[in-house]
Every structure is written in C-alpha cells, then in structure tokens.
Design a protein around this motif. Structure first.
Motif, PDB file in Angstrom:
ATOM      1  N   MET A   1       0.837  -1.197   0.000  1.00 32.08           N
ATOM      2  CA  MET A   1       0.000   0.000   0.000  1.00 32.08           C
ATOM      3  C   MET A   1       0.871   1.245   0.000  1.00 32.08           C
ATOM      4  O   MET A   1       1.754   1.393   0.834  1.00 32.08           O
ATOM      5  CB  MET A   1      -0.905   0.006   1.243  1.00 32.08           C
ATOM      6  N   THR A   2       0.626   2.126  -0.947  1.00 30.93           N
ATOM      7  CA  THR A   2       1.332   3.406  -0.993  1.00 30.93           C
ATOM      8  C   THR A   2       0.794   4.323   0.094  1.00 30.93           C
ATOM      9  O   THR A   2      -0.424   4.457   0.257  1.00 30.93           O
ATOM     10  CB  THR A   2       1.155   4.068  -2.364  1.00 30.93           C
TER      11      THR A   2
ATOM     12  N   GLU B   1     -13.669  16.337   1.904  1.00 29.55           N
ATOM     13  CA  GLU B   1     -14.644  15.949   0.889  1.00 29.55           C
ATOM     14  C   GLU B   1     -13.993  15.530  -0.427  1.00 29.55           C
ATOM     15  O   GLU B   1     -14.596  14.777  -1.204  1.00 29.55           O
ATOM     16  CB  GLU B   1     -15.622  17.101   0.616  1.00 29.55           C
ATOM     17  N   ASN B   2     -12.774  15.999  -0.708  1.00 31.06           N
ATOM     18  CA  ASN B   2     -12.199  15.701  -2.029  1.00 31.06           C
ATOM     19  C   ASN B   2     -10.795  15.107  -1.994  1.00 31.06           C
ATOM     20  O   ASN B   2     -10.249  14.786  -3.041  1.00 31.06           O
ATOM     21  CB  ASN B   2     -12.203  16.957  -2.911  1.00 31.06           C
ATOM     22  N   VAL B   3     -10.200  14.954  -0.807  1.00 29.88           N
ATOM     23  CA  VAL B   3      -8.802  14.510  -0.786  1.00 29.88           C
ATOM     24  C   VAL B   3      -8.653  13.092  -1.331  1.00 29.88           C
ATOM     25  O   VAL B   3      -7.659  12.780  -2.000  1.00 29.88           O
ATOM     26  CB  VAL B   3      -8.194  14.642   0.624  1.00 29.88           C
ATOM     27  N   ALA B   4      -9.625  12.227  -1.087  1.00 25.09           N
ATOM     28  CA  ALA B   4      -9.524  10.869  -1.623  1.00 25.09           C
ATOM     29  C   ALA B   4      -9.541  10.886  -3.143  1.00 25.09           C
ATOM     30  O   ALA B   4      -8.758  10.175  -3.796  1.00 25.09           O
ATOM     31  CB  ALA B   4     -10.664  10.003  -1.078  1.00 25.09           C
ATOM     32  N   THR B   5     -10.412  11.697  -3.723  1.00 29.67           N
ATOM     33  CA  THR B   5     -10.450  11.825  -5.180  1.00 29.67           C
ATOM     34  C   THR B   5      -9.148  12.400  -5.714  1.00 29.67           C
ATOM     35  O   THR B   5      -8.624  11.947  -6.741  1.00 29.67           O
ATOM     36  CB  THR B   5     -11.627  12.724  -5.603  1.00 29.67           C
ATOM     37  N   ALA B   6      -8.613  13.399  -5.007  1.00 31.54           N
ATOM     38  CA  ALA B   6      -7.350  14.005  -5.436  1.00 31.54           C
ATOM     39  C   ALA B   6      -6.222  12.982  -5.435  1.00 31.54           C
ATOM     40  O   ALA B   6      -5.415  12.926  -6.377  1.00 31.54           O
ATOM     41  CB  ALA B   6      -7.005  15.171  -4.514  1.00 31.54           C
ATOM     42  N   ILE B   7      -6.162  12.173  -4.416  1.00 29.56           N
ATOM     43  CA  ILE B   7      -5.105  11.159  -4.323  1.00 29.56           C
ATOM     44  C   ILE B   7      -5.249  10.140  -5.443  1.00 29.56           C
ATOM     45  O   ILE B   7      -4.260   9.763  -6.099  1.00 29.56           O
ATOM     46  CB  ILE B   7      -5.129  10.488  -2.932  1.00 29.56           C
TER      47      ILE B   7
ATOM     48  N   GLU C   1      -9.797  10.334   5.640  1.00 30.77           N
ATOM     49  CA  GLU C   1     -10.094  10.189   4.217  1.00 30.77           C
ATOM     50  C   GLU C   1      -8.828   9.941   3.393  1.00 30.77           C
ATOM     51  O   GLU C   1      -8.837   9.153   2.438  1.00 30.77           O
ATOM     52  CB  GLU C   1     -10.830  11.430   3.705  1.00 30.77           C
ATOM     53  N   ALA C   2      -7.740  10.593   3.769  1.00 34.24           N
ATOM     54  CA  ALA C   2      -6.482  10.343   3.066  1.00 34.24           C
ATOM     55  C   ALA C   2      -6.012   8.909   3.275  1.00 34.24           C
ATOM     56  O   ALA C   2      -5.563   8.244   2.322  1.00 34.24           O
ATOM     57  CB  ALA C   2      -5.418  11.334   3.518  1.00 34.24           C
ATOM     58  N   ARG C   3      -6.120   8.433   4.492  1.00 34.85           N
ATOM     59  CA  ARG C   3      -5.697   7.052   4.770  1.00 34.85           C
ATOM     60  C   ARG C   3      -6.637   6.058   4.095  1.00 34.85           C
ATOM     61  O   ARG C   3      -6.193   4.982   3.642  1.00 34.85           O
ATOM     62  CB  ARG C   3      -5.646   6.830   6.281  1.00 34.85           C
ATOM     63  N   ARG C   4      -7.917   6.387   4.035  1.00 31.82           N
ATOM     64  CA  ARG C   4      -8.864   5.513   3.344  1.00 31.82           C
ATOM     65  C   ARG C   4      -8.504   5.404   1.867  1.00 31.82           C
ATOM     66  O   ARG C   4      -8.540   4.313   1.274  1.00 31.82           O
ATOM     67  CB  ARG C   4     -10.288   6.043   3.500  1.00 31.82           C
ATOM     68  N   ALA C   5      -8.137   6.531   1.271  1.00 32.87           N
ATOM     69  CA  ALA C   5      -7.752   6.516  -0.134  1.00 32.87           C
ATOM     70  C   ALA C   5      -6.522   5.638  -0.359  1.00 32.87           C
ATOM     71  O   ALA C   5      -6.440   4.916  -1.364  1.00 32.87           O
ATOM     72  CB  ALA C   5      -7.458   7.950  -0.605  1.00 32.87           C
ATOM     73  N   ASP C   6      -5.579   5.672   0.585  1.00 29.35           N
ATOM     74  CA  ASP C   6      -4.390   4.832   0.455  1.00 29.35           C
ATOM     75  C   ASP C   6      -4.735   3.345   0.498  1.00 29.35           C
ATOM     76  O   ASP C   6      -4.036   2.519  -0.097  1.00 29.35           O
ATOM     77  CB  ASP C   6      -3.403   5.146   1.583  1.00 29.35           C
ATOM     78  N   SER C   7      -5.780   3.011   1.223  1.00 32.39           N
ATOM     79  CA  SER C   7      -6.129   1.593   1.409  1.00 32.39           C
ATOM     80  C   SER C   7      -6.910   1.012   0.244  1.00 32.39           C
ATOM     81  O   SER C   7      -7.054  -0.218   0.143  1.00 32.39           O
ATOM     82  CB  SER C   7      -6.942   1.416   2.698  1.00 32.39           C
ATOM     83  N   LEU C   8      -7.416   1.868  -0.637  1.00 31.42           N
ATOM     84  CA  LEU C   8      -8.213   1.384  -1.757  1.00 31.42           C
ATOM     85  C   LEU C   8      -7.308   0.918  -2.909  1.00 31.42           C
ATOM     86  O   LEU C   8      -6.227   1.461  -3.113  1.00 31.42           O
ATOM     87  CB  LEU C   8      -9.127   2.506  -2.261  1.00 31.42           C
ATOM     88  N   PRO C   9      -7.760  -0.057  -3.682  1.00 33.41           N
ATOM     89  CA  PRO C   9      -6.947  -0.492  -4.832  1.00 33.41           C
ATOM     90  C   PRO C   9      -6.859   0.598  -5.878  1.00 33.41           C
ATOM     91  O   PRO C   9      -7.779   1.410  -6.044  1.00 33.41           O
ATOM     92  CB  PRO C   9      -7.703  -1.715  -5.357  1.00 33.41           C
ATOM     93  N   GLY C  10      -5.720   0.630  -6.575  1.00 30.76           N
ATOM     94  CA  GLY C  10      -5.524   1.638  -7.608  1.00 30.76           C
ATOM     95  C   GLY C  10      -6.363   1.411  -8.819  1.00 30.76           C
ATOM     96  O   GLY C  10      -6.617   2.311  -9.607  1.00 30.76           O
TER      97      GLY C  10
END
Length: 211
Positions: A1-2, A164-170, A202-211
């Motif tokens: 995980m990145t 609200e948007n950091v996951a999308t940005a990542i 939200e940032a950590r959640r985005a890291d945990s999702l598959p690319g």
C-alpha cells in the motif's frame, strides 16, 4: 500500500499542533510570509515547534522574505524544511543549509508549471498549488488534478483540498503528499479538530483502496 504523506499548514495554536501530532501527520507548516493572515512571530513559532516530536517534520513557509529574516527564523525555529512561495531563485532557496520545497503556481498552463519546476534542481520537493503566479498560497483554490506534470521529485498537492475531495485528489493525481490549510480551518489559522481528523481519515482511506 502506498502511503500518501500529509502536511497540515498554517498552524497557529498549541492545541492544533498537539492534535496534528496525535493524528500522525507527517509535516507541520508554520507560516512566516509577510502578507499571510497566518503569519507567526518567532517566539510563538518556537513554542509551537517545541511541541513537535522528531518523527514529524516542521516546515517554515516564506514568500519573498529578506534573506536576514529567513536566517533569523532558521536560527530561532530550526525547521526541518523551508518552503518558498515567491519569486525566489534556486540559489537563494539553497542558501540556508536547510532542505527546501518550492511552490509551483498551477494557475497557468502545464508548460509553465513544468518550466518553473525545472528551474529548481536543488529542491527536495515541489508543492503544486492552485494559485496564480505571484499570488499567496493557502487561498483554497484548486486546479485540475489531471494536470499534474511528471516530475522527478516528490510532489505535494495543494490548493482547495478538504476531507470531501482529498480521496479523489489522491486517486487522480497519485501525489507523494497532500498539503492542506484552509480546508481544515474554521477561520484563517484556527483549525477545526473535526476537519483535521476527517481529512486524515479520508487520506488514509484513499491509500487503502486499490488503484
């Protein structure tokens, strides 16, 4: 995980610094830009800096500050990184014995951004912000994250980020790090504990999702 690095910028209160440390933020930004509403006096900045453990890096943000002022804050605050937002040159930014980040204004064209970035070979990393050239950062203005140029240095994404948007940005830009200031505030320099927590979640959640 990145793992995307997280930088909270524009902190001005001890309670906000303590919470940022508790949340495991990677970088804490203290502002010394003359025109910023978040500007700190050196004594207050030193007090905040003393609250930060060694594993978290302190970043001192300046914008066209005179050399003597930068030297004074380096001596008083001992930042781990300097962050330059003005018309400073690579030679100026490199002249303080401290690694530095250079903000690149993304309010112009992609070619402008790439050319500006190439002018700072000594930079540790580059911070891509949504403001136009010569404008203050921290305005909360975002840019099209699909426009992030391919660079050979760590890239931090800034400008208009929030929980609200950091996951999308990542997921869109795949940056090395994200930088937030106004997106976690209730007013300039006053951070919201709820917004700070939610942003990190939200940032950590985005890291945990598959690319």
């Amino acid at each position: 995980m990145t793992r995307t690095r997280i930088k909270f910028c524009g902190l001005s209160r001890a309670e906000d610094v303590r919470l940022a440390v508790e949340l495991g933020v990677d970088y804490l930004g203290l502002v010394f830009a003359p025109r910023s509403p978040r500007k700190l006096l050196l004594g207050h900045a030193r007090m905040l800096r003393d609250l930060v453990p060694e594993e978290i890096a302190v970043v001192a943000l300046v914008m066209d500050n005179p050399r003597a002022d930068v030297e004074a804050l380096v001596e008083a605050v001992h930042p781990d990184l300097l962050q330059f937002h003005g018309a400073e040159t690579d030679a100026f930014c490199s002249g303080f014995g401290v690694p530095y980040l250079k903000a690149i204004a993304m309010g112009g064209t992609d070619e402008d951004a790439a050319a500006l970035a190439a002018g700072f070979p000594g930079a540790y990393g580059l911070l891509l912000d949504g403001h136009g050239a010569g404008e203050q950062g921290g305005s909360g203005r975002r840019f099209d994250w699909r426009r992030v140029p391919q660079l050979d240095k760590p890239v931090l994404l800034a400008g208009g980020l929030s929980s609200e948007n950091v996951a999308t940005a990542i997921h869109t830009a795949r940056p090395w790090g994200v930088d937030v200031s106004s997106g976690i505030e209730s007013s300039p320099g006053i951070k919201s504990a709820d917004r700070m927590r939610t942003f990190v979640d939200e940032a950590r959640r985005a890291d945990s999702l598959p690319g």
